[in-house]
Design an enzyme around this catalytic site. Structure first.
Site, PDB file in Angstrom:
ATOM      1  N   ASN A  35      -3.169  -6.143  -1.621  1.00 16.28           N
ATOM      2  CA  ASN A  35      -4.518  -6.608  -1.853  1.00 16.28           C
ATOM      3  C   ASN A  35      -4.785  -7.838  -0.992  1.00 16.28           C
ATOM      4  OD1 ASN A  35      -5.329  -5.070  -4.491  1.00 16.28           O
ATOM      5  ND2 ASN A  35      -3.282  -5.862  -4.906  1.00 16.28           N
ATOM      6  N   CYS A  57       0.868  -1.173   0.000  1.00 18.09           N
ATOM      7  CA  CYS A  57       0.000   0.000   0.000  1.00 18.09           C
ATOM      8  C   CYS A  57       0.903   1.221   0.000  1.00 18.09           C
ATOM      9  CB  CYS A  57      -0.897  -0.004   1.242  1.00 18.09           C
ATOM     10  SG  CYS A  57      -1.898   1.484   1.397  1.00 18.09           S
TER      11      CYS A  57
END
Lengths: 302, 302
Positions: free
Chosen positions: B245, B236
């Site tokens: 994810n 991220c």
């Protein structure tokens, strides 16, 4: 929503490094500072088999006893209860947590007896503990699956609970982290009619990344308490590379932001999680809040 | 339940190491072998800004095209669509995924324009893409929260979707991994009336360990597809140490065992996840199935 902090027991018990009593006490103090009020701090197990818990009595003696904080000790048999009751009054746990394993094979390997014999032993211990004024939780281990024999029928968990006798709380434990959300709902529905009015508690490991989804399902199914460990420490003895209990800080983030106040300050909890990871010599803890940080505001802003 | 494999795009785009085209193709092939049928394989972004996606055209040309497999390419503006349409027919993506960011500040930093201007650009691109026969997904990024301005009102996401014009699918994306399950339900309820009949898809990052709980909530809220990446790769950008994810293998385990067949073989998917982790030089992937292993049997055994 109540979070039961099990890091000092289930967490530390499954980590390689054995921590000094003083570090365990500091862990408990950090848990209390983060807002946790119900903490499993020790196990009365055989010190030669579980060296991590050898100082159970010392931990219970040294832990602070502020108003509103309750301590639990894991008890595996009558001798364990004897040890708990042999403590001076002020050092006794407030609660005991007794484990009965739902599958016979796992029960024989872990407790040296069948599930039925283990349950019979529980009834005796539970009666003595309750007579002594202790709150008694029955944890049904491997309720979601057995590492040796695979799936565990819902009916088996239901029948076990039905035969448990008087108890203050039933905890359904996904000991090896194989459960999925519909199973949580199904088990709650099966157990509740045979233990009417008895509060339910759930214990999830995040072994296959379903732990927080299962926790969410448990909330929706009316469980009153969820086990978690600061840092998510603990691992899983049946999947050595896998993560441990669901992490207190991540669970508190999820619940707090879902509008289910836990009383836990996630930033303080994340600090405690990172700290215990350092004490254990871990490169990183499984908990993610410490790395990602809290997120402010109401999730349901219109 | 449909899983959209986004590892080759959102996963690889957020990893440091830039992989050769041949390795990307091998990743796509492993995804197909594991049972995935809808795969986001490329982004038409500026190669100087997103070097990981510089070979978008080559990937689309080299990827196998077995019956039943659909490829998506991320498109950020009209020039991206031009590049997709400039490809020879057989190399074109089947779908485009266009991102509009729900918060103005994030939209300005990421797309260089306000949300409203970005949405106006989308309408034009969507019309051209649909005219060219492409399936068009609108992804609302930061729908669950903005890294710069905090909470995003549900009404803002609803109004954005209401103004989107004709579209084949709406994807609500928790770009920075801050969402919680009730938010999923709330957003679905707000968006559905303003986009009647349009299928919903969700995109979760497991940044704070709520990703799989959110996925479970999305299933319950009627979303038809969930994004995930093999291995859980991707990270991220707004929480550098955090995971990416939600992982395809772990999501497939959760859904398959919940009685929601995904068509994904979790063991094969876990192998692909571990493999891409090696290609990226990661010590371990965030996905846990590869370490913990599948668990057999029906979870609802009576």
């Amino acid at each position: 929503m109540e979070i039961v902090e099990v890091g000092p027991r289930d967490g530390l018990q499954n980590e390689k490094r054995v921590l000094p009593t003083a570090v365990k006490i500091a862990y408990v103090e950090r848990a209390i500072a983060a807002g946790l009020r119900r903490i499993e701090v020790a196990a009365f197990a055989r010190p030669d088999r579980v060296p991590q818990m050898a100082d159970a009595a010392e931990v219970l003696r040294a832990a602070p006893r502020p108003e509103g904080v309750r301590y639990t000790a894991l008890v595996l048999n009558g001798r364990g209860l004897d040890r708990a009751l042999a403590l001076e009054e002020a050092a006794r746990p407030d609660e005991i947590n007794y484990v009965v394993v739902a599958s016979d094979e796992f029960s024989r390997r872990n407790q040296g007896m069948s599930t039925a014999d283990s349950l019979a032993a529980f009834r005796e211990v539970a009666a003595r503990a309750r007579e002594a004024g202790l709150f008694v939780t029955l944890t049904v281990a491997a309720a979601f699956g057995c590492p040796f024999t695979g799936p565990v029928p819902v009916s088996r968990v239901r029948d076990l609970v039905a035969d448990a006798g008087p108890v203050d709380e039933i905890c359904l434990a996904d000991t090896i982290g194989v459960g999925v959300p519909p199973q949580v709902t199904e088990l709650a529905g099966a157990v509740r009619p045979v233990a009417p009015g008895v509060p339910l508690r759930a214990h999830f490991h995040n072994t296959r990344n379903a732990g927080y989804a299962n926790a969410t399902a448990a909330v929706a199914s009316g469980f009153g308490a969820l086990d978690a460990s600061l840092g998510g420490i603990g691992g899983c003895p049946f999947a050595p590379a896998a993560t441990g209990n669901i992490a207190t800080e991540d669970l508190a983030y999820l619940l707090n932001r879902s509008g289910l106040a836990t009383g836990v300050d996630v930033t303080s909890a994340a600090g405690a999680g990172a700290w215990i990871g350092e004490q254990l010599g871990l490169a990183a803890v499984p908990a993610q809040l410490g790395r990602a940080g809290d997120f402010p505001g109401d999730h349901l802003l219109r």
